[in-house]
Design a protein around this motif. Structure first.
Motif, PDB file in Angstrom:
ATOM      1  N   ASN A  18      23.682 -31.350 -16.033  1.00 42.76           N
ATOM      2  CA  ASN A  18      22.507 -32.296 -15.793  1.00 42.76           C
ATOM      3  C   ASN A  18      23.158 -33.683 -16.231  1.00 42.76           C
ATOM      4  N   ASN A  56      24.944 -34.899 -13.199  1.00 44.76           N
ATOM      5  CA  ASN A  56      24.081 -35.100 -11.887  1.00 44.76           C
ATOM      6  C   ASN A  56      23.701 -36.542 -12.451  1.00 44.76           C
ATOM      7  N   GLU A  57      22.989 -36.590 -13.572  1.00 45.53           N
ATOM      8  CA  GLU A  57      22.449 -37.947 -13.982  1.00 45.53           C
ATOM      9  C   GLU A  57      23.556 -39.020 -13.959  1.00 45.53           C
ATOM     10  N   MET A  73      23.854 -39.725 -10.280  1.00 42.13           N
ATOM     11  CA  MET A  73      22.808 -40.486 -10.083  1.00 42.13           C
ATOM     12  C   MET A  73      22.787 -41.904 -10.259  1.00 42.13           C
ATOM     13  N   TYR A  76      25.299 -43.319  -8.317  1.00 44.95           N
ATOM     14  CA  TYR A  76      24.869 -43.599  -7.128  1.00 44.95           C
ATOM     15  C   TYR A  76      23.750 -44.795  -6.854  1.00 44.95           C
ATOM     16  N   GLU A  77      22.839 -44.878  -8.014  1.00 42.74           N
ATOM     17  CA  GLU A  77      21.949 -46.136  -8.032  1.00 42.74           C
ATOM     18  C   GLU A  77      22.796 -47.170  -8.330  1.00 42.74           C
ATOM     19  N   LEU A 122      26.023 -34.345  -5.059  1.00 46.59           N
ATOM     20  CA  LEU A 122      24.936 -34.396  -5.801  1.00 46.59           C
ATOM     21  C   LEU A 122      23.922 -33.678  -5.361  1.00 46.59           C
ATOM     22  N   GLN A 123      23.644 -33.813  -4.274  1.00 45.72           N
ATOM     23  CA  GLN A 123      22.485 -32.815  -3.800  1.00 45.72           C
ATOM     24  C   GLN A 123      22.879 -31.407  -3.528  1.00 45.72           C
ATOM     25  N   LEU A 138      22.677 -29.872  -7.231  1.00 46.07           N
ATOM     26  CA  LEU A 138      21.301 -30.031  -7.533  1.00 46.07           C
ATOM     27  C   LEU A 138      20.786 -28.628  -6.965  1.00 46.07           C
ATOM     28  N   ARG A 165      18.334 -27.565  -9.181  1.00 46.87           N
ATOM     29  CA  ARG A 165      17.490 -28.620  -9.381  1.00 46.87           C
ATOM     30  C   ARG A 165      16.884 -29.305  -8.372  1.00 46.87           C
ATOM     31  N   PHE A 176      17.554 -34.905  -5.409  1.00 48.62           N
ATOM     32  CA  PHE A 176      17.760 -36.360  -5.986  1.00 48.62           C
ATOM     33  C   PHE A 176      17.068 -37.224  -5.019  1.00 48.62           C
ATOM     34  N   PRO A 218      16.522 -41.039  -4.669  1.00 46.24           N
ATOM     35  CA  PRO A 218      16.871 -42.572  -5.338  1.00 46.24           C
ATOM     36  C   PRO A 218      15.815 -43.390  -5.287  1.00 46.24           C
TER      37      PRO A 218
END
Lengths: 945, 92
Positions: A271, A274-275, A278, A281-282, A343-344, A347, A352, A355, A357
Motif C-alpha cells: 500500500n 502504491n501510495e 501514486m 505519479y501525482e 502501479l495499475q 494494484l 486493489r 488508481f 489520478p
C-alpha cells in the motif's frame, strides 16, 4: 533398478546442496557421526508420536516399515499399505513406497536407490533422511520469499538481531559459541535462560544450557553433542540446520503471529509503495503538466522580437529547450507512463482497485497536454527561422531605407534655403534668365529624384507591411522626407512662378526702358536739334530765307504742345517703370541700359527749349532787318560783276584766238598781244572798285548772291588768269621765236608742227568732250558749293581745271569753242608722227612716249610735242658737242683734271663739274682724273654704260 | 588701247661695260629708262628691253635719283650689277 536422486537438477538450491553434500561426505567423516546422531534424534522426535523408536539409523530403516511410518507422522498422510513379508523383496518394495511418496512431494531423489537403503548403506540412508528433513522440516520456512535455507538463516538473524554478541551468518561456525541457540530460546522464552549471565568464551556451558532447556521445556530432543560442536573446526551444517529447524517449529505459535505481522507489513508495504507511486505519479504528473503549462505559452508566443539578436537568442533558447530541457521531460513522461502502468498492475495483482489520478492528471490529460506541447512546438522553429529571415530582410530593407534616406536627405540639404532665396528681387533681366535656366535644371534634378522618394516610400511601406519593429521612426523619417519633398515641390513651383513673374516684370520694365529709350532718344534729339536751331546764328543770305526761318519758327512753336505731350508720355513711361518697381519690389539697381537720357535731363532741356523760343523770336526780327541791308549790298556788287565778268571772258577768247590762229609772223602776233596787255592793265580800277563792294559784302557776312553768277573769287581768278594768259601767250610767242632761232626750225616747219598738232587736237573731239564733261561736272559741284574759305584752301588750281571751271561759269574760251584741249592722246600722237614721216617700231614709239609723256597721262601737250619735234629735227647729239668741248679743255685727253677745269671755267661752273664728275677709270687714268664723258651724257639725261 | 607692265630683275656679270644706254632721272623730270642696247652686250643677253624703266640699281630705289647719281651708282659697281626693271609695252 530404480534410482532416486536427492535433488532435482532443475532446482538450483538442491543441486548446490547436493554438491556440498558430496563434498562434505568425502571430506569430513566427523560430520557423518554428527549427522547420524542428529538425524536419529530428529527421527525419534517424530516416531515417538507413533510410539516407536530407532536405535541405529542405517539398521532400523532397512525393512522400510519405520521409514513409511516416519513419513506418515511428519506428513500427516497415509502411505500405501506396507509389505508385511520379511523377505528382501518386501523390504525393497516398502522402501520404494517411501521413496515414491517423497518423490510425489516434488522432490527428485537422485542416486538414492531402495537397495542401498535395504542393504543398510549409511551414506545413502543419511542422504535420504536429509532429503526428508529438508522437504518436511525446512522447505516451508521461507521469509520474504527467500529459499528455505536462506529463510531459516534470515529467521535466525532476525530473531537474534537484538543480541549484540550473536552474529549468525551460516549454519556452521556461527553457532559454535552456543550463544545463537541461547539467544533463540531467550528471544521466545526469556524466562527459560538468564541470557545476561552467558559468556561468549564458554561455548560448552552455553551449548549445554541451550540443549538442556530445549529438551526440558521446549520438547526438542538433544540432537547435537556440545563436545562435537566445540571439538570440530566446522560443525556439520545439515546437523545444525536440522536442530535449528526444530527450534523454528517449536516456536511455530509465535511464528504464526509473526507471519501475520509479516503479511500485514507486506500489505502495508504494498500500500505504501502504491501510495508512494501514486503520490509520485501525482507529483510527476503535476510537475510535468505544470512544466507543459508553462512551456506551451512560451512556444505559442509568436510575438516576434524586434531585433535580429533577440530573435537569434530566442532560437538559441529553443535549441536549449530541445537539447537540454525537453529530453528529461520526455524521459519523465515516459517514466510516468511506466510508473502508471506498473502501479495499475501492482494494484490489480494485489487485488486493489485501479488508481484513479486526480482530476486533470490522468494519463490522457498528460497525453493531451503533451500533444498540445508538441503541437505548439511544431512550427515554432519554422516560425523562428521565418522570423529570422524576415528580420534579416527587414534589417536589409531598413538599412536600404536608411541609406536611401540619408542620400536623399543629403541631397535635400540646403535646397529649401536655395529655393526660398529672394535673389531674384535683386536680379537683372539677364540674371533672371540665368536663374530661370538654373531653376529649370534644378526642376529636372527634382524630377529625377521623384523615383528616389517613391522608392524610399515603397521601402517604408514594405517595412510596415513586414511589421518592422522600428516602423514608427522609419515612418516618421519617411513622412519627413515626403513632407519635405512636397514642400520642395511647392517651393520649386513657387520659385518658378516668382522667377517667371520677375522675368515678366523685368521684361516689361525692359520693354518700357526700350520704349522710353526709343521715344526719349528722338525726343532728346529733337530738343537738342531744337535748341541748336533756336540758338542757330542764322546763316541766311536772303530775306526769303529769314522769312522762311520765321515761318519755320512759327511752325516750330506750333509743334511745342505736341512735343510737350510726347515729353509727358515719355515721363509717363518712366513713371510706369517706377510704379512697377515700387509695387512689385523688383530690382531697379540697374539703370536704363538703352539710353543715358533721364527725365531730369529731358525736363532741363525742355525748359531750356522754352526759354530759347522768345530769344529766337527776337533774333529773327533782328536778322530780318539785317537781310534787307544785305540785299542792297548784293545788288550793288552784282551790277558791277555782271559787267566785269563778260569783259574778262571776251578778252580771254580774243587772246586764245590769236595764239591758235597764228595770223602773221611771230613778231606780228607779239605786237598784237602787247596791245591787248595794255588795255587789260587799264581796266584794273574797275576790279578795285568791285573789291570795295565785295569787302562790304564780306563784312556783312554775305556769301551768296543770286543776282550774279560771278563771285569776287571768280573775278579775281579770271582777272589773274587773264593777266597770266596774256603774259604766257606773249612768252610763248617769244619762246617760239627763240626756239625757231636756236634750233633753226623755220617759221614754216613750226607752222606745220602747229597745224599737225591742231589737226589731231581738233580731230579728237570725242575724247575731249568726255574729258571736258567729266571735268565740268566736277567743277560745277565745286563752284556751286564751295565757300570762299574752301577756295582759299585749294588755292592752286591747275590750268586745265581752271579752264573747265571757267567753262562751267560761262566763259566760252576759244579753244574750247573749237573743241580743243591743247593735247593729243597717245594714239593720235602715234598717227601724227607717222603722218609726219616717222616710221618706227613699237619699242621706238614707247621710248618716244616715255619722253613726251613722262607722267604717263596718255596725252601729249603741244609744248612737249614741239620740244620733241625740235629735238628730233634739230642737231640732236648735243652731249657729243659738250664732250668735244671738254676734250678741247682737257687737251685732247680722255679725262680732265680739276685744275684744268678751274683754269678754263668760271669758279661756279668749275666747282659744279668737279663735284659731279666721277673718277675716270680708263687704262690711261692718272690720279685725280675725272670722267667728263659720262658727265656730258648725264647732262642730257643719257649715258652709255 | 591698254598698257601692261611687268617687273623683273637681272644680275649682270661684272665688270663694265654693261651694254646699255641709261636715260632720264629726277632732274630731267623723266623716269630712268634703258634707251639703247649694244648688240650682244650683257644687258641685251640678259633680256633687258629698250624702253624698260630702271626701278632699282643694286637694290637701291631710283625714284629720288637724278641722272648723274644713277650713272655714278652704276659706275661705282665693281662686281655684278643688279637691276630691277619694268618692261613697258603699249598695245592699241
Amino acid at each position: 533398478m530404480e534410482h532416486h536422486h536427492l535433488y532435482d537438477g532443475g532446482e538450483n538450491d538442491y543441486m548446490q546442496q547436493e554438491d556440498d553434500w558430496d563434498r562434505d561426505l568425502l571430506l569430513d567423516p566427523a560430520w557423518e557421526k554428527q549427522q547420524r546422531k542428529t538425524f536419529t534424534a530428529w527421527c525419534n522426535s517424530h516416531l515417538r508420536k507413533a510410539g516407536t523408536q530407532i536405535e541405529n539409523i542405517e539398521e532400523d530403516f532397512r525393512d522400510g516399515l519405520k521409514l513409511m511410518l516416519l513419513l506418515e507422522v511428519i506428513s500427516g498422510e497415509r502411505l500405501a499399505k506396507p509389505e508385511r513379508g520379511k523377505m528382501r523383496v518386501h523390504k525393497i518394495s516398502n522402501v520404494n513406497k517411501a521413496l515414491n511418496f517423497i518423490a510425489s512431494k516434488g522432490v527428485k531423489l537422485v542416486s538414492i536407490g531402495a537397495e542401498e537403503i535395504v542393504d543398510g548403506n549409511a551414506k545413502m540412508t543419511l542422504g535420504m533422511i536429509w532429503t526428508i528433513i529438508l522437504r518436511f522440516a525446512i522447505q516451508d520456512i521461507s521469509v520474504e520469499e527467500t529459499s528455505a535455507k536462506e529463510g531459516l538463516l534470515l529467521w535466525c538473524q532476525r530473531k537474534t538481531a537484538p543480541y549484540k554478541n550473536v552474529n549468525i551468518q551460516n549454519f556452521h561456525i556461527s553457532w559454535k559459541d552456543g550463544l545463537g541457540f541461547c539467544a533463540l530460546i531467550h528471544r521466545h522464552r526469556p524466562e527459560l535462560i538468564d541470557y545476561g549471565k552467558l559468556r561468549k568464551d564458554d561455548p560448552m556451558t552455553n551449548l549445554n544450557t541451550a540443549f538442556d532447556v530445549a529438551e526440558k521445556y521446549l520438547d526438542i530432543p538433544k540432537m547435537l553433542d556440545a563436545e562435537d560442536i566445540v571439538g570440530t573446526a566446522r560443525p556439520d551444517e545439515k546437523a545444525i540446520m536440522t536442530y535449528v529447524s526444530s527450534f523454528y517449529h517449536a516456536f511455530s505459535g509465535a511464528q504464526k503471529a509473526e507471519t501475520a505481522a509479516n503479511r500485514i507489513c507486506k500489505v502495508l508495504a504494498v500500500n505504501q509503495e502504491n501510495e508512494q507511486l501514486m503520490e509520485d505519479y501525482e507529483r510527476l504528473a503535476s510537475d510535468l503538466l505544470e512544466w507543459i503549462r508553462r512551456t506551451i505559452p512560451w512556444l505559442e508566443n509568436r510575438v516576434p522580437e524586434s531585433t535580429m539578436h533577440a530573435m537569434q537568442q530566442k532560437l538559441e533558447d529553443f535549441r536549449g529547450y530541445r537539447r537540454q530541457h525537453k529530453p528529461p521531460k520526455v524521459q519523465e513522461k515516459c517514466q510516468l507512463e511506466i510508473n502508471f502502468n506498473t502501479l495499475q498492475t501492482k494494484l490489480r495483482l494485489s487485488n486493489r482497485p485501479a488508481f484513479m489520478p486526480s482530476e486533470g492528471r490522468m494519463v490522457s490529460d498528460i497525453s493531451n497536454a503533451w500533444g498540445a506541447l508538441e503541437g505548439a512546438e511544431k512550427g515554432y522553429e519554422e516560425w523562428l527561422l521565418n522570423e529570422i529571415r524576415r528580420l534579416e530582410r527587414l534589417d536589409h530593407l531598413a538599412e536600404k531605407f536608411r541609406q536611401k534616406a540619408a542620400i536623399h536627405e543629403a541631397w535635400t540639404e540646403g535646397k529649401e534655403g536655395m529655393l526660398t532665396k529672394k535673389d531674384y528681387e535683386v536680379a537683372s533681366l539677364s540674371d533672371i534668365k540665368a536663374l530661370l535656366k538654373k531653376h529649370e535644371a534644378f526642376e529636372s534634378d527634382l524630377a529625377a529624384h521623384q523615383d528616389r522618394v517613391e522608392q524610399i516610400a515603397a521601402i517604408a511601406q514594405e517595412l510596415n507591411e513586414l511589421e518592422y519593429y522600428d516602423s514608427p521612426s522609419v515612418n516618421a523619417r519617411c513622412q519627413k522626407i515626403c513632407d519635405q519633398w512636397d514642400s520642395l515641390g511647392a517651393m520649386t513651383q513657387k520659385r518658378s512662378e516668382a522667377l517667371q513673374k520677375t522675368e515678366k516684370l523685368l521684361e516689361t520694365i525692359d520693354q518700357l526702358y526700350l520704349e522710353f529709350a526709343k521715344r526719349a532718344a528722338p525726343f532728346n534729339n529733337w530738343m537738342e536739334g531744337a535748341m541748336e536751331d533756336l540758338q542757330d546764328t542764322f546763316i541766311v543770305h536772303t530775306i526769303e530765307e529769314i522769312q522762311g526761318l520765321s515761318t519755320a519758327h512759327e511752325q516750330f512753336k506750333a509743334t511745342l504742345p505736341e512735343a510737350d505731350k510726347e515729353r509727358q508720355a515719355i515721363l509717363g513711361i518712366h513713371n510706369e517703370i517706377a510704379k512697377i518697381v515700387q509695387t512689385y519690389h523688383v530690382n531697379m539697381a540697374g539703370t536704363n541700359p538703352y539710353t543715358t537720357i533721364n527725365p531730369q535731363e529731358i525736363n532741363a532741356k525742355w525748359d531750356k527749349v522754352r526759354q530759347l523760343v522768345p530769344q529766337r523770336d527776337q533774333a529773327l526780327i533782328e536778322e530780318h532787318a539785317r537781310q534787307q541791308n544785305n540785299e542792297r549790298l548784293r545788288r550793288q556788287f552784282a551790277s558791277q560783276a555782271n559787267i566785269i565778268g563778260p569783259w574778262i571772258q571776251t578778252k580771254m577768247e580774243e587772246i586764245g584766238r590769236i595764239s591758235i590762229e597764228m595770223h602773221g609772223t611771230l613778231e606780228d602776233q607779239l605786237t598784237h598781244l602787247r596791245q591787248y596787255e595794255k588795255s587789260i592793265v587799264n581796266y584794273k580800277p574797275k576790279i578795285d572798285q568791285l573789291e570795295g563792294d565785295h569787302q562790304q559784302i564780306q563784312e556783312a557776312l554775305i556769301f551768296d548772291n543770286k543776282h550774279t553768277n560771278y563771285t569776287m573769287e571768280h573775278i579775281r581768278v579770271g582777272w589773274e588768269q587773264l593777266l597770266t594768259t596774256i603774259a604766257r601767250t606773249i612768252n610763248e610767242i617769244e619762246n617760239q621765236i627763240l626756239t625757231r632761232d636756236a634750233k633753226g626750225i623755220s617759221q614754216e616747219q613750226l607752222s606745220e608742227f602747229r597745224a599737225s598738232f591742231n589737226h589731231f587736237d581738233r580731230v579728237s573731239t570725242a575724247h575731249s568732250n568726255t574729258l571736258h564733261s567729266a571735268q565740268s561736272k566736277q567743277h560745277d559741284v565745286c563752284a556751286c558749293s564751295r565757300t570762299r574759305t574752301s577756295w582759299d584752301h585749294s588755292g592752286t588750281l591747275g590750268a586745265e581745271e581752271f579752264k573747265a571751271c571757267l567753262i562751267s561759269l560761262g566763259f566760252d574760251i576759244a579753244n574750247d569753242a573749237q573743241k580743243r584741249t591743247g593735247m593729243m592722246d597717245g594714239e593720235d600722237f602715234h598717227t601724227c608722227l607717222i603722218s609726219m614721216g616717222y616710221n618706227m617700231g613699237e619699242a621706238e614709239f614707247a621710248r618716244i612716249m616715255s619722253i613726251v609723256d613722262p607722267n604717263r597721262l596718255g596725252v601729249v601737250t603741244f609744248q612737249a610735242f614741239i620740244d620733241f619735234m625740235s629735238r628730233e629735227t634739230a642737231d640732236t647729239d648735243t652731249a657729243d658737242q659738250v664732250m668735244a668741248s671738254f676734250k678741247v679743255l682737257a687737251g685732247d685727253k680722255n679725262y680732265i683734271l680739276a685744275e684744268e677745269l678751274r683754269r678754263e671755267l668760271p669758279p661756279d661752273q668749275a666747282e659744279y663739274c668737279i663735284a659731279r664728275m666721277a673718277p675716270y677709270t680708263g687704262p690711261d687714268a692718272v690720279p685725280g682724273a675725272l670722267d667728263y664723258m659720262s658727265f656730258s651724257t648725264a647732262l642730257y639725261g643719257e649715258s652709255d654704260l | 588701247g591698254s598698257r601692261t607692265m611687268s617687273t623683273y630683275t637681272v644680275e649682270l656679270l661684272g665688270p663694265a661695260p654693261w651694254g646699255f644706254r641709261l636715260q632720264g632721272g629726277k632732274d630731267f623730270n623723266m623716269p630712268l629708262a634703258i634707251s639703247r642696247l649694244t648688240d650682244i652686250g650683257k644687258a641685251a643677253k640678259a633680256g633687258v628691253g629698250v624702253g624698260d624703266l630702271v626701278l632699282s640699281i643694286d637694290r637701291v630705289n631710283t625714284e629720288e635719283m637724278n641722272h648723274l647719281e644713277a650713272q655714278n651708282k652704276i659706275k661705282a659697281c665693281t662686281g655684278n650689277l643688279h637691276l630691277t626693271l619694268q618692261s613697258v609695252s603699249l598695245y592699241y
